[in-house]
Design a protein around this motif. Structure first.
Motif, PDB file in Angstrom:
ATOM      1  N   VAL A 174     -50.837  43.099 -14.211  1.00 36.62           N
ATOM      2  CA  VAL A 174     -51.236  41.937 -14.987  1.00 36.62           C
ATOM      3  C   VAL A 174     -50.191  41.672 -16.076  1.00 36.62           C
ATOM      4  O   VAL A 174     -49.848  40.532 -16.359  1.00 36.62           O
ATOM      5  CB  VAL A 174     -52.644  42.140 -15.598  1.00 36.62           C
ATOM      6  N   ASP A 175     -49.690  42.712 -16.657  1.00 38.62           N
ATOM      7  CA  ASP A 175     -48.675  42.535 -17.687  1.00 38.62           C
ATOM      8  C   ASP A 175     -47.387  41.939 -17.100  1.00 38.62           C
ATOM      9  O   ASP A 175     -46.691  41.192 -17.774  1.00 38.62           O
ATOM     10  CB  ASP A 175     -48.344  43.881 -18.352  1.00 38.62           C
ATOM     11  N   GLN A 176     -47.099  42.259 -15.864  1.00 42.04           N
ATOM     12  CA  GLN A 176     -45.875  41.741 -15.257  1.00 42.04           C
ATOM     13  C   GLN A 176     -46.012  40.277 -14.845  1.00 42.04           C
ATOM     14  O   GLN A 176     -45.058  39.539 -14.857  1.00 42.04           O
ATOM     15  CB  GLN A 176     -45.514  42.574 -14.028  1.00 42.04           C
ATOM     16  N   LEU A 177     -47.171  39.819 -14.489  1.00 43.11           N
ATOM     17  CA  LEU A 177     -47.367  38.438 -14.038  1.00 43.11           C
ATOM     18  C   LEU A 177     -46.996  37.404 -15.102  1.00 43.11           C
ATOM     19  O   LEU A 177     -46.267  36.471 -14.819  1.00 43.11           O
ATOM     20  CB  LEU A 177     -48.818  38.228 -13.577  1.00 43.11           C
ATOM     21  N   PRO A 178     -47.451  37.524 -16.321  1.00 47.72           N
ATOM     22  CA  PRO A 178     -47.077  36.492 -17.292  1.00 47.72           C
ATOM     23  C   PRO A 178     -45.570  36.446 -17.543  1.00 47.72           C
ATOM     24  O   PRO A 178     -45.031  35.399 -17.813  1.00 47.72           O
ATOM     25  CB  PRO A 178     -47.826  36.891 -18.551  1.00 47.72           C
ATOM     26  N   GLU A 179     -44.914  37.562 -17.426  1.00 49.66           N
ATOM     27  CA  GLU A 179     -43.476  37.543 -17.634  1.00 49.66           C
ATOM     28  C   GLU A 179     -42.771  36.815 -16.488  1.00 49.66           C
ATOM     29  O   GLU A 179     -41.811  36.093 -16.703  1.00 49.66           O
ATOM     30  CB  GLU A 179     -42.940  38.976 -17.748  1.00 49.66           C
ATOM     31  N   ASP A 180     -43.199  36.966 -15.254  1.00 50.07           N
ATOM     32  CA  ASP A 180     -42.586  36.313 -14.093  1.00 50.07           C
ATOM     33  C   ASP A 180     -42.931  34.821 -14.033  1.00 50.07           C
ATOM     34  O   ASP A 180     -42.148  34.024 -13.558  1.00 50.07           O
ATOM     35  CB  ASP A 180     -43.044  36.982 -12.790  1.00 50.07           C
ATOM     36  N   ALA A 181     -44.065  34.438 -14.503  1.00 53.88           N
ATOM     37  CA  ALA A 181     -44.507  33.049 -14.435  1.00 53.88           C
ATOM     38  C   ALA A 181     -43.568  32.108 -15.205  1.00 53.88           C
ATOM     39  O   ALA A 181     -43.174  31.068 -14.684  1.00 53.88           O
ATOM     40  CB  ALA A 181     -45.932  32.914 -14.930  1.00 53.88           C
ATOM     41  N   PRO A 182     -43.159  32.410 -16.427  1.00 57.04           N
ATOM     42  CA  PRO A 182     -42.236  31.517 -17.117  1.00 57.04           C
ATOM     43  C   PRO A 182     -40.891  31.428 -16.396  1.00 57.04           C
ATOM     44  O   PRO A 182     -40.253  30.380 -16.380  1.00 57.04           O
ATOM     45  CB  PRO A 182     -42.076  32.134 -18.502  1.00 57.04           C
ATOM     46  N   VAL A 183     -40.434  32.481 -15.783  1.00 56.98           N
ATOM     47  CA  VAL A 183     -39.171  32.447 -15.051  1.00 56.98           C
ATOM     48  C   VAL A 183     -39.301  31.516 -13.851  1.00 56.98           C
ATOM     49  O   VAL A 183     -38.427  30.696 -13.576  1.00 56.98           O
ATOM     50  CB  VAL A 183     -38.768  33.883 -14.618  1.00 56.98           C
ATOM     51  N   ALA A 184     -40.418  31.594 -13.142  1.00 57.64           N
ATOM     52  CA  ALA A 184     -40.647  30.727 -11.984  1.00 57.64           C
ATOM     53  C   ALA A 184     -40.762  29.266 -12.426  1.00 57.64           C
ATOM     54  O   ALA A 184     -40.213  28.362 -11.779  1.00 57.64           O
ATOM     55  CB  ALA A 184     -41.899  31.157 -11.241  1.00 57.64           C
ATOM     56  N   ASP A 185     -41.472  29.027 -13.543  1.00 56.15           N
ATOM     57  CA  ASP A 185     -41.601  27.659 -14.057  1.00 56.15           C
ATOM     58  C   ASP A 185     -40.238  27.123 -14.494  1.00 56.15           C
ATOM     59  O   ASP A 185     -39.912  25.965 -14.243  1.00 56.15           O
ATOM     60  CB  ASP A 185     -42.573  27.620 -15.246  1.00 56.15           C
ATOM     61  N   ALA A 186     -39.446  27.941 -15.118  1.00 54.71           N
ATOM     62  CA  ALA A 186     -38.125  27.512 -15.560  1.00 54.71           C
ATOM     63  C   ALA A 186     -37.243  27.182 -14.354  1.00 54.71           C
ATOM     64  O   ALA A 186     -36.501  26.190 -14.359  1.00 54.71           O
ATOM     65  CB  ALA A 186     -37.473  28.584 -16.421  1.00 54.71           C
ATOM     66  N   ASN A 187     -37.330  28.008 -13.317  1.00 53.38           N
ATOM     67  CA  ASN A 187     -36.552  27.743 -12.102  1.00 53.38           C
ATOM     68  C   ASN A 187     -37.010  26.454 -11.422  1.00 53.38           C
ATOM     69  O   ASN A 187     -36.194  25.659 -10.966  1.00 53.38           O
ATOM     70  CB  ASN A 187     -36.655  28.921 -11.124  1.00 53.38           C
ATOM     71  N   ALA A 188     -38.311  26.241 -11.389  1.00 57.97           N
ATOM     72  CA  ALA A 188     -38.842  25.021 -10.772  1.00 57.97           C
ATOM     73  C   ALA A 188     -38.407  23.787 -11.569  1.00 57.97           C
ATOM     74  O   ALA A 188     -38.036  22.762 -10.983  1.00 57.97           O
ATOM     75  CB  ALA A 188     -40.357  25.094 -10.683  1.00 57.97           C
ATOM     76  N   GLU A 189     -38.448  23.912 -12.884  1.00 65.12           N
ATOM     77  CA  GLU A 189     -38.017  22.798 -13.723  1.00 65.12           C
ATOM     78  C   GLU A 189     -36.519  22.527 -13.527  1.00 65.12           C
ATOM     79  O   GLU A 189     -36.087  21.383 -13.450  1.00 65.12           O
ATOM     80  CB  GLU A 189     -38.310  23.081 -15.193  1.00 65.12           C
ATOM     81  N   ARG A 190     -35.756  23.595 -13.444  1.00 64.23           N
ATOM     82  CA  ARG A 190     -34.316  23.440 -13.245  1.00 64.23           C
ATOM     83  C   ARG A 190     -34.027  22.807 -11.886  1.00 64.23           C
ATOM     84  O   ARG A 190     -33.175  21.924 -11.779  1.00 64.23           O
ATOM     85  CB  ARG A 190     -33.640  24.809 -13.360  1.00 64.23           C
ATOM     86  N   ILE A 191     -34.730  23.228 -10.854  1.00 68.34           N
ATOM     87  CA  ILE A 191     -34.553  22.647  -9.519  1.00 68.34           C
ATOM     88  C   ILE A 191     -34.925  21.167  -9.539  1.00 68.34           C
ATOM     89  O   ILE A 191     -34.217  20.322  -8.995  1.00 68.34           O
ATOM     90  CB  ILE A 191     -35.385  23.420  -8.472  1.00 68.34           C
ATOM     91  N   ALA A 192     -36.022  20.825 -10.197  1.00 68.87           N
ATOM     92  CA  ALA A 192     -36.443  19.425 -10.293  1.00 68.87           C
ATOM     93  C   ALA A 192     -35.397  18.598 -11.039  1.00 68.87           C
ATOM     94  O   ALA A 192     -35.071  17.472 -10.636  1.00 68.87           O
ATOM     95  CB  ALA A 192     -37.797  19.323 -10.981  1.00 68.87           C
ATOM     96  N   ALA A 193     -34.852  19.145 -12.112  1.00 70.26           N
ATOM     97  CA  ALA A 193     -33.825  18.428 -12.876  1.00 70.26           C
ATOM     98  C   ALA A 193     -32.559  18.238 -12.038  1.00 70.26           C
ATOM     99  O   ALA A 193     -31.954  17.161 -12.038  1.00 70.26           O
ATOM    100  CB  ALA A 193     -33.499  19.180 -14.157  1.00 70.26           C
ATOM    101  N   LEU A 194     -32.165  19.278 -11.299  1.00 75.45           N
ATOM    102  CA  LEU A 194     -30.984  19.176 -10.446  1.00 75.45           C
ATOM    103  C   LEU A 194     -31.197  18.170  -9.311  1.00 75.45           C
ATOM    104  O   LEU A 194     -30.286  17.416  -8.959  1.00 75.45           O
ATOM    105  CB  LEU A 194     -30.610  20.546  -9.885  1.00 75.45           C
ATOM    106  N   GLU A 195     -32.418  18.154  -8.734  1.00 77.74           N
ATOM    107  CA  GLU A 195     -32.716  17.186  -7.684  1.00 77.74           C
ATOM    108  C   GLU A 195     -32.674  15.758  -8.243  1.00 77.74           C
ATOM    109  O   GLU A 195     -32.186  14.833  -7.581  1.00 77.74           O
ATOM    110  CB  GLU A 195     -34.078  17.479  -7.054  1.00 77.74           C
ATOM    111  N   ALA A 196     -33.153  15.563  -9.461  1.00 77.46           N
ATOM    112  CA  ALA A 196     -33.107  14.236 -10.094  1.00 77.46           C
ATOM    113  C   ALA A 196     -31.656  13.828 -10.336  1.00 77.46           C
ATOM    114  O   ALA A 196     -31.277  12.675 -10.096  1.00 77.46           O
ATOM    115  CB  ALA A 196     -33.900  14.237 -11.395  1.00 77.46           C
ATOM    116  N   GLU A 197     -30.849  14.766 -10.827  1.00 75.76           N
ATOM    117  CA  GLU A 197     -29.426  14.471 -11.036  1.00 75.76           C
ATOM    118  C   GLU A 197     -28.731  14.130  -9.717  1.00 75.76           C
ATOM    119  O   GLU A 197     -27.909  13.214  -9.666  1.00 75.76           O
ATOM    120  CB  GLU A 197     -28.722  15.666 -11.679  1.00 75.76           C
ATOM    121  N   LEU A 198     -29.068  14.862  -8.657  1.00 77.84           N
ATOM    122  CA  LEU A 198     -28.498  14.613  -7.339  1.00 77.84           C
ATOM    123  C   LEU A 198     -28.885  13.216  -6.844  1.00 77.84           C
ATOM    124  O   LEU A 198     -28.032  12.467  -6.341  1.00 77.84           O
ATOM    125  CB  LEU A 198     -28.949  15.678  -6.332  1.00 77.84           C
TER     126      LEU A 198
END
Length: 183
Positions: A14-38
């Motif tokens: 449980v302690d590890q899940l919250p730490e991984d969630a922001p990384v996944a959200d950041a990656n998803a946001e970055r992918i969305a931003a890159l797709e918009a730029e593309l």
């Protein structure tokens, strides 16, 4: 395993899940931003390509027009020579046309006039037909109106100066006299 060990392991998960969630959200946001730029970059490339094609077409048309109408100014200047030659031929009286002394001169002037008309024809310069036609402000310049019962109002009666076209453009309007309704 004891229940305490299981709780400790679950707590670690449980302690590890919250730490991984922001990384996944950041990656998803970055992918969305890159797709918009593309997508924006693709759109910009399409616009640039279309603009380049439009510029190329416009330049090709300008080049074609320049080639077709390059002699326009020269042709306008030569029209005054043609007018003077026509006036000179019209001014020769009939008795002098038959006189042997002037016959060679008259024949030479007429040949020059025919050659000038042939040169005009080869270069796409043609006379505007006027007499008997309705007034067309795109081809004729009305110099005066003459009352006439014989012709419909707006019909050209007399051509004072010939008009010319170069290909599909007006080189010089015909100066004409137009019929109007009698008073």
């Amino acid at each position: 395993m004891s229940e305490d060990n299981l709780n400790v392991e679950n707590t670690e998960v449980v302690d590890q899940l919250p730490e991984d969630a922001p990384v996944a959200d950041a990656n998803a946001e970055r992918i969305a931003a890159l797709e918009a730029e593309l997508a924006t970059a693709k759109q910009d490339i399409l616009y640039a390509h279309a603009d380049t094609q439009n510029v190329r077409r416009r330049l090709e048309k300008e080049l074609t027009d320049t080639r077709a109408y390059a002699a326009t100014n020269f042709a306008r200047d030569i029209l005054s020579v043609a007018d003077n030659l026509s006036r000179a031929l019209a001014a020769i009286p009939a008795e002098l046309r038959e006189d042997e002394k002037f016959k060679g001169l008259v024949v030479g002037l007429e040949a020059t006039g025919r050659e000038l008309e042939a040169v005009f024809g080869r270069n796409g310069i043609s006379k505007v037909e006027s007499v008997g036609q309705p007034l067309d402000p795109n081809k004729h310049q009305a110099m005066m109106e003459v009352p006439s019962a014989d012709a419909a109002p707006g019909t050209i009666l007399v051509e004072m100066q010939a008009g010319y076209m170069i290909k599909d453009r007006l080189l010089r309007p015909a100066m004409v006299s137009v019929a109007k309704a009698p008073d």
